[in-house]
Design an enzyme around this catalytic site. Structure first.
Site, short mmCIF file in Angstrom:
data_model
loop_
_atom_site.label_atom_id
_atom_site.label_comp_id
_atom_site.label_asym_id
_atom_site.label_seq_id
_atom_site.Cartn_x
_atom_site.Cartn_y
_atom_site.Cartn_z
N HIS A 159 0.85 -1.19 0.00
CA HIS A 159 0.00 0.00 0.00
C HIS A 159 0.88 1.24 0.00
O HIS A 159 1.92 1.31 0.68
CB HIS A 159 -0.92 0.01 1.22
CG HIS A 159 -2.06 0.97 1.08
ND1 HIS A 159 -2.00 2.25 1.57
CD2 HIS A 159 -3.26 0.85 0.48
CE1 HIS A 159 -3.14 2.87 1.30
NE2 HIS A 159 -3.92 2.05 0.62
N HIS A 160 0.46 2.25 -0.78
CA HIS A 160 1.29 3.45 -0.96
C HIS A 160 1.48 4.22 0.35
O HIS A 160 2.39 5.04 0.47
CB HIS A 160 0.65 4.37 -2.01
CG HIS A 160 1.64 5.12 -2.84
ND1 HIS A 160 2.79 5.68 -2.32
CD2 HIS A 160 1.68 5.41 -4.17
CE1 HIS A 160 3.46 6.27 -3.27
NE2 HIS A 160 2.83 6.12 -4.41
N SER A 161 0.63 3.98 1.35
CA SER A 161 0.79 4.69 2.62
C SER A 161 2.07 4.28 3.34
O SER A 161 2.55 4.99 4.23
CB SER A 161 -0.41 4.42 3.53
OG SER A 161 -0.56 3.05 3.78
N GLY A 163 5.00 4.16 2.00
CA GLY A 163 6.12 4.96 1.50
C GLY A 163 5.91 5.29 0.04
O GLY A 163 5.03 4.73 -0.62
#
Length: 506
Positions: A159-161, A163
């Site tokens: 998930h992009h959260s 990094g």
């Protein structure tokens, strides 16, 4: 695939009460990380790796706890803290690898049509799902399927959260070792520092002339930054790209993505780079500009009288506005070795999303001289290098977040992306063959899904190859393999032009 949940606009994060997590290490999510939990910005990064040998899942399970899981983001939950008005925070947890590593049983019947298409379809089905917030938001899919260019395929989904894309790929590379020396981390080519323009005049820049040049270039920096910030604000409010056949429709972020990739020679790109005194990124941008122009000329000519494919006679409309949104992490890169040391020795390294926007225009037009694509691309990127656009766009997003909250900040980011056409990146990779826990790699292909763009283009180098990865919404771009072929053909045309004119120097 049964164990993967169907993709939804958003999933409610875990809520914590009382003392259940008091002993855990806790840290609030950054504003940028929280942004990626908004329903219209639920982005997942995928890293596709082709292995030269069949993958042993047990070996992978044995090594992950000593490498990737030592990074706190990969062993932490993202939870809502009721005591702090619902703010999200990282909470360390014990990772059950059986819930993160997926080894599908592949029937031979499914491979009869094409193993390559099977892998493509598998990734497309993954893009219809989202990661579960009840566990650390990543998983690893091991496909022992022999394709045209690998004996097996690994698919990391993150998930992009956790990094930005560049940092996540760097972290994965830090988990790997050189095939020739298992004690050494991969060697990534560094970016050469640009010589300050005022020093290009040598000793003549001393005295009054030196100060005049400094003032001039400072004024250019201020002017270009002002123009870029105004363009950013205009794009957030009303300025849209031309509605071309590759521009996504509203709601494209919820559509599945097909990821296709092709490999070209990195040596060919370096030959062009050296001949024209450019960077590899300049060449990649020029190839992209050429490929998009050729592809769009074909798409605009469908169902009409074909006007040709020359600079004066073609199917392209005049003055197409087509821009790429580049998300730049403003946090200094810690490097592969620092990330490896962090996991080996439990040291600290700066990490996280600290993202600013850069809007990069592409000039869509056919050129009789293939080198014109490169000249135009280099002029564009050189102009962008003399601007502080990323810093100020990040500051604007932060200010909007503080004044109006995460919803307003998310709305600005979403409008910027929906009003532009695509996303672009060019990442340097290992210079030597590397192994993924003893499995030598044939290629590395990063991509993503969940972004509003219908097209994302990633260039990823590895040894002497460059992989061009396209993540596309097939409802907008029904022939992604043709687009990939246009990029490969564009590089060939550019290289042939350089060689024919004797511009290359052995």
């Amino acid at each position: 695939m049964e164990s993967i949940r169907r993709r939804k606009p958003s999933l409610k994060p875990i809520e914590t009460k009382g003392k259940a997590t008091e002993a855990a290490e806790e840290e609030p999510l950054s504003p940028s990380a929280r942004l990626f939990h908004e329903p219209n910005f639920n982005v997942h990064v995928i890293g596709i790796m082709g292995s030269k040998s069949r993958i042993n899942p047990q070996v992978v399970k044995e090594h992950l706890p000593h490498t990737l899981l030592k990074h706190p983001r990969f062993s932490s939950l993202q939870v809502v803290d009721e005591k702090k008005n619902g703010e999200m925070k990282w909470v360390r947890t014990k990772v059950d690898l059986d819930k993160h590593i997926v080894v599908p049983q592949v029937e031979e019947l499914n491979l009869q049509e094409s193993p390559d298409k099977f892998v493509e379809d598998y990734i497309e089905n993954l893009s219809k799902t989202t990661l579960d917030k009840s566990k650390p938001m990543w998983d690893l899919h091991l496909l022992n399927v022999k394709t045209s260019d690998a004996e097996a395929v690994c698919i990391f989904r993150i998930h992009h959260s956790l990094g930005d894309g560049t940092s996540l790929i760097s972290l994965l590379l830090a988990c790997m070792r050189q095939a020739a020396d298992p004690n050494k981390v991969p060697t990534i080519p560094g970016n050469k520092k640009r010589q300050p323009i005022i020093n290009s005049l040598g000793h003549s820049t001393k005295g009054l002339r030196r100060y005049v040049m400094k003032i001039w270039y400072f004024m250019k920096l201020v002017w270009y930054t002002m123009v870029d910030v105004l363009m950013f604000m205009a794009t957030a409010m009303f300025l849209k790209d031309t509605n071309t056949p590759i521009k996504g429709c509203p709601g494209s972020e919820f559509n599945p993505r097909r990821v296709v990739y092709g490999t070209v020679s990195l040596d060919d790109m370096k030959l062009v780079k050296n001949a024209l005194n450019m960077t590899v990124t300049d060449v990649a941008l020029g190839v992209t500009q050429a490929g998009l122009s050729i592809y769009l000329n074909r798409r605009y000519g469908e169902g009409k009288k074909d006007k040709g494919a020359t600079e004066k006679n073609n199917n392209l409309p005049m003055n197409i506005r087509l821009r790429s949104t580049i998300l730049m992490n403003l946090r200094p890169s810690v490097g592969i070795q620092a990330l490896a040391d962090m996991m080996d020795e439990n040291t600290e390294a700066k990490w996280g999303n600290c993202v600013g926007f850069v809007l990069l225009p592409f000039k869509i037009a056919l050129r009789d001289d293939p080198l014109d694509y490169l000249r135009e691309a280099k002029a564009t990127i050189d102009r962008k290098k003399n601007s502080l656009e990323a810093i100020y766009t990040f500051s604007i997003s932060e200010l909007a977040l503080k004044l109006f909250g995460i919803k307003a900040s998310s709305s600005i980011s979403h409008r910027i992306i929906t009003n532009t056409t695509m996303c672009f990146s060019c990442l340097p990779g290992p210079q030597e063959e590397i192994g993924f826990y003893g499995h030598p790699l044939a290629y590395i292909a990063p991509g993503s899904y969940g972004q509003p763009h219908a097209l994302m283009i990633n260039y990823q180098s590895y040894i002497n190859k460059m992989t061009i990865v396209l993540s596309v919404d097939e409802s907008v771009i029904p022939d992604p393999h043709q687009l990939a072929d246009d990029f490969e053909q564009s590089l060939k045309l550019i290289k042939d032009a350089v060689v024919e004119r004797g511009l290359c120097h052995e």
